[in-house]
Design a protein around this motif. Structure first.
Motif, short mmCIF file in Angstrom:
data_model
loop_
_atom_site.label_atom_id
_atom_site.label_comp_id
_atom_site.label_asym_id
_atom_site.label_seq_id
_atom_site.Cartn_x
_atom_site.Cartn_y
_atom_site.Cartn_z
N UNK A 1212 50.82 51.72 41.04
CA UNK A 1212 49.38 51.30 40.65
C UNK A 1212 49.33 50.61 39.50
N UNK A 1213 50.13 50.89 38.49
CA UNK A 1213 50.26 49.81 37.32
C UNK A 1213 50.83 48.68 37.69
N UNK A 1214 51.71 48.60 38.78
CA UNK A 1214 52.13 47.34 39.17
C UNK A 1214 51.18 46.19 39.71
N UNK A 1215 50.33 46.99 40.42
CA UNK A 1215 49.15 46.27 41.24
C UNK A 1215 48.28 45.77 40.19
N UNK A 1216 47.96 46.61 39.05
CA UNK A 1216 47.01 46.13 38.24
C UNK A 1216 47.58 44.86 37.42
N UNK A 1217 48.84 45.04 36.90
CA UNK A 1217 49.64 43.84 36.26
C UNK A 1217 49.49 42.47 37.03
N UNK A 1218 49.67 42.74 38.32
CA UNK A 1218 49.56 41.31 39.37
C UNK A 1218 48.08 40.81 39.46
N UNK A 1219 47.02 41.96 39.39
CA UNK A 1219 45.96 41.43 39.44
C UNK A 1219 45.42 40.80 38.08
N UNK A 1220 46.13 41.03 37.13
CA UNK A 1220 45.55 40.49 35.91
C UNK A 1220 46.29 39.03 35.85
N UNK A 1221 47.28 38.65 36.67
CA UNK A 1221 47.84 37.32 36.84
C UNK A 1221 46.91 36.33 37.44
N UNK A 1222 45.83 36.92 38.12
CA UNK A 1222 45.21 35.99 39.08
C UNK A 1222 43.90 35.60 38.37
N UNK A 1223 43.81 34.29 37.97
CA UNK A 1223 42.80 33.66 37.13
C UNK A 1223 41.50 34.01 37.69
N UNK A 1224 40.42 34.15 37.04
CA UNK A 1224 38.77 34.27 37.78
C UNK A 1224 38.41 32.83 37.95
N UNK A 1225 37.34 32.97 38.45
CA UNK A 1225 36.84 31.65 38.92
C UNK A 1225 36.44 30.66 37.60
N UNK A 1226 36.49 29.47 37.75
CA UNK A 1226 36.22 28.38 36.73
C UNK A 1226 37.24 28.53 35.69
N UNK A 1228 41.52 27.93 35.06
CA UNK A 1228 42.63 27.23 35.41
C UNK A 1228 43.62 28.37 35.88
N UNK A 1229 44.12 28.45 36.91
CA UNK A 1229 45.41 29.31 37.33
C UNK A 1229 46.57 28.76 36.83
N UNK A 1230 47.18 29.74 35.98
CA UNK A 1230 48.57 29.33 35.27
C UNK A 1230 49.43 29.89 36.18
#
Length: 1409
Positions: A1212-1226, A1228-1230
């Motif tokens: 569950x915490x790994x999923x949250x960490x992965x979700x944080x890597x996804x940049x929101x709209x507008x 730039x995705x690092x």
């Protein structure tokens, strides 16, 4: 043309006069049939007209001259502005005026002229407008004040005209705006631009953001008096389309950080005006209030005094009254929680811990500053401040700040709330009534533990502002009316808080006595106990006031003068003890608990005023004589202290407590000064002492003194069977047996009282007398031992008073240290000094007995050994139990309690004696152990010695724990290290190095570990004394955690060495040592050790661990200890996963702030965030390594279930960490960092795929044992864990798929598809295998171009995995699951599965590549 040439030429004066004729000043309308003069229509006249303008600009008063001429000329032009020649004249005038404007005075005349120009701009040609704007922009650097920028008022209209005339939609306007934004702004130009930019309807978001950034960069140069109007204009901009978050953030940043350091009167007044503007703006536009609260909610770094003031101001808007206060409270509590977490977390770097400490201090100072400045135009916020202060007091139990505040100088939530309300009470008259009403309401409505901080606030207000509080006595009397309905402890504490006020109000004193008198007749025991406590406190307050002086408060500069309060300070009368003694006599007819409280209260009275000892003796004597009869034989009526009701045995009279009170009063009486003291109490109590009085008082003390001596002699020679009655036989009843046991309990208490008296005499005795007293003391210890055996088996129907002194260990840790009423029943009979004497005797007997044992062992004679050790065991057992009781209870007694110093004194004085006794018991235990090989009958003695050693170690552990909490450990350790037996103990070289440490605190801790703990642990490991090892490991952990990293790691290395070399089969020892080794290791070494141990566990718990001859690198891990070690490692891993939860939330906050914040990312926070993130990934990788070993083990029952739940939370915490890597709209995705990619790969390879096999094997084992007992319940429990685990894994992989698609990096090339997704018990006959690899030719494409798009509402904050265990219909997971079922049925891969295979590839396919 000829007519034009013949037109008469006009000068500037003619033009002014002509304008006045055509536009009379007194007329509101133009005259009819008025036409433009021919001279003005002629293009040849323009040069002359412009020259008039320049000549007037050089006149002595250019402002009025230019304004008069231009206004006149413009008024004539307005008669026919459409004429081409007139339009050209208008353009020339505008351009010329712009040229001469910097040299003109800028006043109302110029402003009037510019306003006139604005009405005619529509007739200016397009090209001329552009040139005019360019010329004005060039003068932007010359603008100093706001008046210098008056021409800027024409910008909005000019821009709109240019945009409407341009075909391209305003490119030139945008270029002009860019020039303005790129130029340097003075404070005048900044103010003017803020005031006009609201009319720039064409401004896009990017330029709007740049504009705000420029404003907040230059705002620091604006004059203080201009700030309120500037803020008002900015708030208008926020309502006109500018980014509200950026506006609010900029205002808060400036006033909180830039201007916050200036604490002048003017600054505070300006801030007050700004807060009023904010309050008004939020009322007009509620969305601004939401932005304010959202800013604080997402980023605690903006928490400053101005933020607090803004939230309190916004809370006055009804819509935000609750939410803003809640956010303030949450932000403050979060700051405390974060610091508490980082302080205890080992892997958080020190600089980050300092940062969180600084954040808490800033938060506290911000709240206090906001309250202290509440009288600077912020009176509208006072009700919100009062509400927030009380909410903080109610939140005291949510965060334990005691340890934090003691070590770092923090106030804590309770003290912060009290300071707030005290300040408001002092400064604002209007707040006093509300504060008193809230105190009254909350004391009556809250739970007892929540009301204590409120009562402490009341006590502070009374002590600091007694004259103000006298005005509220009627409300306090209303509060006292509920005395009998309150919790007993709360009622007692309330009266104690009110006592300082009774010296200023006789009315309150009389009313308190009336209420207490009424409560003495209440039904509930707790109410009568509270009333008794209050009576004692009233008398104590009177004695203390007389001792401190009656008028001690008159020097308070903050109080009103006594002339304003004619009835204060009031006289305390002639003394409350004679007045209330009749009421106290009623206690003699109450329950035993009430009497105990009264006896302890009388002792407190003696401590405050020893001169009333005679009065106390007279008061107690008649009651005492009911149980003591003096004749030929002493008759001690112990049986009269017991009664039975409805088959339930009750102790009606605590005779031991009575005798304890009497013995202490006798000890406290000053010898040789009795007459003098008795003479002095006459004026105090309001009567004179006659000879009969004096004789009677002397007689009372003599009676008690004689009675104690006779009881002492009587019990020394008495036959217990005669006092207690015959032991139980077949004919005895249950009630009779319980009475006997209650009598034994009372007598054991009396024996303790006499032991305390004997020990006191022993301390002062000479050598010959000392021997006799020691003998007598040993005899009473034997008596106490016999009585304890009779009393220890009390049955359930005996009154709970029997177990009061035996259940100290169940006392809650959160007992209010300031409220002695909560712990009075735990006050022991033995003083610390008496226990010190007992320990000395025990140590002397043990030493002599040990030497006798060695001699006896050589003669092989056991009878003398048993006879000598019997008395030794009893005295040691009694002394150690008494020590443990006193040490534990000392932490529960408030320092201001009079009995604290009398009973406990310096509890650390027992340390050296306890340590010496511990070393003696250890050596004696070794001797006895060697004897057991030859004499099996000595086994009982060995067990008793081990029990005594365990008790001694427990005493040391409790003493060290208390000293750690009270910051007195250094002194205690210095006392312990002074024990001679430690001089030659321990490791010599390490001790020499430790002795050279400069810091005394660190040096003492290090030497204590080296000289005592390590040698003791090493010796106990040899004999497998697991209970003692657990205690020593606990002590070593307590002290080791306070050591610097260097020294702590050395002890961790020693513990690891013990784990590798000690071959024990005791699971408790193994668990303690493993925890010690890992807990003392600094990160990342701690989890590396856990990894090594988990790999060694595979040899004994793994699927291929049938070979029992395997030997581990850690000898501590073997077939007998493997299960215990596995459990310990799972618990440690669980703690690390809890750390992951906190760290993930902090990462989320940091990312949100970095993406949205405008003004706060200027100090390198981003770099520190990256370091923290990398540290977290390293920590998570280590957890994966540990869990990867467990997933290969054959775990059974509860351990398997624990492992499944733990792993589900981990994913569950790994999923949250992965979700944080996804940049929101507008945004730039690092690209994901290399360490994150490594973590994903490691998780997929070593944990995810083996987990599916682990679940399948576990289900298979369930089917094979389906008929075993309890298997159904086990299956039900595990079938709740497995669906949650699979769901969390797939949720984690879902976010990895989205991240892979966004970054074009294949993160799931090592992932395996789940074979456990149906969440069902498998058929024991048909065991499903892994799906065959997908051989789709497109499956080898590592790019993410063909990845499936996941249409999830990812912008929402919620995580669906927290609410459901199965995917919702229509979601990607649900589609995958249904398609998986279809795949099982039809064996045909679906399109979706084919698409997913472009990213999620089997490792077999990778190998084939």
């Amino acid at each position: 043309m000829a007519a034009t040439e013949s037109a008469p030429q006009l000068n500037d004066v003619d033009i002014v006069r002509l304008a006045q004729q055509k536009h009379p000043t007194n007329s509101h309308h133009c005259q009819p049939n008025v036409s433009l003069p021919p001279f003005l229509r002629s293009p040849q006249s323009h040069e002359s007209l412009i020259s008039y303008l320049h000549s007037r600009a050089t006149s002595p008063s250019p402002s009025s001259a230019v304004s008069e001429y231009l206004n006149s000329l413009l008024s004539l032009i307005s008669l026919s502005p459409e004429t081409p020649s007139v339009s050209s004249l208008l353009s020339s005038l505008l351009s010329s005026y712009a040229q001469i404007f910097p040299s003109l005075p800028h006043d109302s005349n110029s402003l009037k002229t510019i306003s006139f120009f604005s009405t005619l701009l529509v007739h200016v040609p397009f090209d001329h407008l552009k040139s005019f704007i360019d010329s004005v922009v060039l003068t932007l650097s010359e603008v100093v004040s706001v008046d210098d920028a008056q021409l800027f008022d024409l910008f909005p209209q000019c821009f709109e005209l240019i945009r409407s005339a341009e075909e391209k939609g305003g490119d030139s306007v945008n270029s002009v705006v860019d020039k303005i934004l790129d130029s340097n702004w003075s404070k005048g130009s900044l103010l003017k631009m803020v005031s006009i930019v609201k009319d720039f309807s064409f401004l896009d978001k990017l330029r709007g953001k740049q504009f705000l950034e420029k404003v907040f960069v230059g705002i620091k140069n604006v004059d203080l008096m201009d700030l309120p109007s500037l803020v008002y204009q900015l708030l208008v901009l926020a309502s006109k389309g500018f980014n509200k978050r950026e506006v609010i953030e900029g205002i808060v940043w400036f006033f909180g950080s830039q201007l916050g350091s200036k604490m002048t009167y003017t600054v505070r007044q300006v801030e007050g005006t700004v807060l009023l503007h904010l309050n008004f703006a939020v009322k007009q536009d509620p969305s601004l209030g939401k932005e304010v609260m959202g800013l604080v909610k997402t980023d605690l770094r903006v928490f400053n005094h101005f933020t607090v003031a803004v939230l309190l101001s916004v809370s006055r808007v009804r819509r935000f009254s609750e939410s803003s206060i809640t956010i303030l409270k949450t932000a403050l509590l979060t700051a405390y929680r974060d610091y508490k977490f980082t302080k205890d977390c080992k892997w958080i770097p020190d600089d980050m811990k300092e940062e969180y400490l600084k954040s808490v201090k800033v938060a506290e100072k911000s709240v206090l500053r906001a309250v202290n400045e509440s009288n600077y135009g912020r009176e509208h916020m006072v009700p919100s401040m009062v509400q927030f202060g009380f909410i903080l007091l109610e939140s005291v139990g949510e965060v334990n700040c005691t340890e934090l505040c003691n070590s770092n100088g923090l106030l804590g939530i309770e003290e912060l709330g009290i300071q707030m309300l005290k300040t408001l009470f002092e400064v604002h008259d209007m707040a006093r009534n509300e504060i008193i009403e809230q105190i009254k309401f909350r004391i009556l409505s809250l739970k007892p533990e929540q009301s204590r901080p409120i009562i402490r606030l009341l006590g502070h207000l009374i002590q600091c502002y007694p004259y103000h509080m006298v005005e509220h006595v009627p409300r306090l009397k209303e509060l006292l009316d509920y005395f009998t309905f309150m919790d007993g402890n709360v009622a007692s504490y309330l009266v104690s808080a009110l006592l300082p006020l009774i010296r200023f109000s006789r009315d309150l004193q009389d009313y308190t006595i009336l209420v207490v008198r009424k409560a003495m007749f209440g039904r509930e025991d707790t109410v009568r106990v509270a009333a008794t406590n209050s009576i004692i406190d009233l008398i104590l307050a009177e004695k203390q006031h007389k001792r401190d002086g009656l008028f001690s408060f008159q020097d308070s500069s903050s109080q009103a003068s006594c002339s304003q309060h004619a009835d204060i300070p009031c006289s305390m009368g002639e003394g409350l003890f004679p007045e209330l003694s009749a009421l106290l006599q009623r206690c003699f007819h109450q329950q035993a608990k009430v009497k105990e409280v009264m006896y302890q209260g009388l002792l407190k009275l003696i401590l405050v005023n020893p001169s009333i000892g005679g009065l106390v003796f007279d008061f107690l004597l008649p009651h005492f004589l009911q149980f003591f009869k003096e004749g030929e034989d002493v008759q001690l009526g112990v049986s009269c202290c017991i009664k039975s009701e409805s088959g339930r045995v009750l102790i009606q009279e605590p005779l031991d407590c009575l005798l304890s009170c009497v013995s202490w009063v006798l000890l406290l009486q000053p010898h040789g000064r009795t007459d003098q003291l008795l003479d002095s109490i006459g004026p105090c109590l309001g009567f004179s002492l006659s000879q009969e009085n004096e004789d009677g008082r002397n007689l009372s003390s003599e009676v008690f003194s004689s009675a104690l001596l006779k009881i002492r002699k009587f019990l020394r020679n008495a036959n217990l069977e005669e006092i207690l009655g015959p032991t139980h036989d077949a004919s005895s009843t249950v009630v009779h047996e319980e009475k006997r046991k209650c009598c034994a309990l009372i007598l054991s208490g009396i024996a303790e009282v006499l032991l305390n008296t004997i020990a006191m005499d022993l301390e002062k005795a000479t050598d010959q007398k000392k021997v006799e007293l020691e003998k007598e003391l040993i005899e009473f210890v034997d008596l106490h031992d016999s009585l304890s055996k009779d009393a220890c088996t009390s049955r359930s129907n005996v009154a709970k008073k029997v177990n009061l002194r035996a259940t100290l260990t169940q006392t809650p840790d959160n007992t209010d240290s300031g409220n002695t009423k909560l712990i009075q029943e735990h006050i022991p009979f033995l003083a610390t000094s008496s226990i010190y004497q007992l320990l000395q005797i025990a140590l002397k007997i043990c030493s002599s007995e040990s030497s006798n044992s060695e001699a006896t062992s050589q003669r092989h004679s056991q009878s003398s050994l048993g006879k000598a050790s019997k008395s030794c065991f009893k005295i040691v057992s009694f002394a150690l139990n008494a020590s443990l009781h006193n040490i534990k209870s000392s932490a529960l007694v408030g320092n201001e309690d009079p009995l604290k110093k009398l009973i406990y004194g310096d509890i650390n004085m027992l340390g050296s004696q306890l340590l010496s006794l511990t070393l003696s018991l250890k050596s004696g235990s070794n001797v006895a152990t060697s004897q057991t090989k030859k004499e099996s009958k000595a086994k009982k003695d060995v067990e008793e010695r081990k029990e005594h050693l365990h008790l001694a170690l427990l005493c040391l552990k409790e003493m060290i724990a208390i000293s750690l909490c009270s910051s007195r450990l250094t002194g205690l350790l210095a006392n312990l290290l002074s024990v001679p037996q430690l001089e030659n103990a321990g490791l010599h070289d390490e001790c020499v190095l430790a002795s050279e440490i400069d810091d005394q605190d660190v040096r003492n801790k290090e030497l204590f570990i080296l000289k005592f703990l390590k040698p003791m642990l090493s010796e106990l490991m040899k004999v497998s004394a697991f209970r003692n090892i657990e205690v020593l490991c606990g002590v070593m952990l307590m002290i080791g955690h306070k050591l610097p990293c260097k020294w702590r790691n050395s002890h961790a290395a020693w513990a690891i060495h013990i784990c590798k070399t000690s071959n024990t089969t005791d699971s408790n020892i193994a668990k303690s040592m493993v925890r010690l080794a890992i807990s003392l290791s600094s990160p990342p070494t701690d989890l590396h050790v856990a990894q090594d141990m988990s790999k060694e566990l595979l040899k004994f718990i793994g699927s291929n661990s049938s070979d029992s001859s395997q030997v581990s690198e850690y000898l501590l891990i073997n077939q007998s200890t493997a299960t215990a070690v596995a459990s310990c490692l799972l618990q440690i891993t669980d703690a690390v996963i809890v750390d992951m939860d906190w760290a993930t939330k902090k990462l989320k906050t940091a990312l949100q702030v970095s993406q949205k914040s405008t003004h706060l990312n200027q100090n390198g926070e981003h770099n520190s965030g990256l370091v923290f993130e990398e540290n977290l990934y390293s920590r998570v990788e280590a957890v994966v390594e540990v869990l990867s070993s467990f997933v290969l083990m054959s775990l059974k029952d509860s351990q398997a279930e624990h492992f499944l739940r733990l792993t589900a939370r981990f994913y569950k915490h790994l999923a949250q960490m992965s979700k944080l890597r996804i940049a929101p709209k507008a945004v730039k995705q690092p690209l994901p960092s290399l360490q994150f990619q490594k973590l994903v790969e490691l998780t997929c390879k070593q944990l995810t795929y083996p987990l599916y096999n682990f679940v399948a094997d576990m289900q298979q084992a369930q089917q094979e044992n389906a008929n075993s007992k309890g298997i159904i319940n086990k299956i039900k429990r595990e079938n709740k864990c497995i669906p949650d685990l699979i769901f969390q894994i797939e949720d984690y992989e879902k976010h990895l798929i989205r991240l892979s698609k966004a970054t074009k990096v294949n993160l799931l090339k090592h992932a395996k598809r789940s074979t456990s997704r149906d969440f069902k018990i498998l058929d024991p006959i048909t065991v499903p295998r892994e799906d065959p690899p997908n051989h789709d030719p497109n499956s080898n494409n590592s790019g993410a171009d063909g990845n499936e798009s996941c249409n999830d509402p990812e912008d929402d904050e919620g995580n669906g995995s927290e609410k459901v265990l199965s995917p919702q219909p229509g979601s990607p997971l649900a589609e995958e699951e249904s398609e998986s079922d279809a795949e099982d049925r039809a064996s045909v891969p679906t399109v979706k599965r084919v698409k997913r295979s472009r990213i999620v590839q089997d490792s077999d396919d990778e190998e084939q590549e």
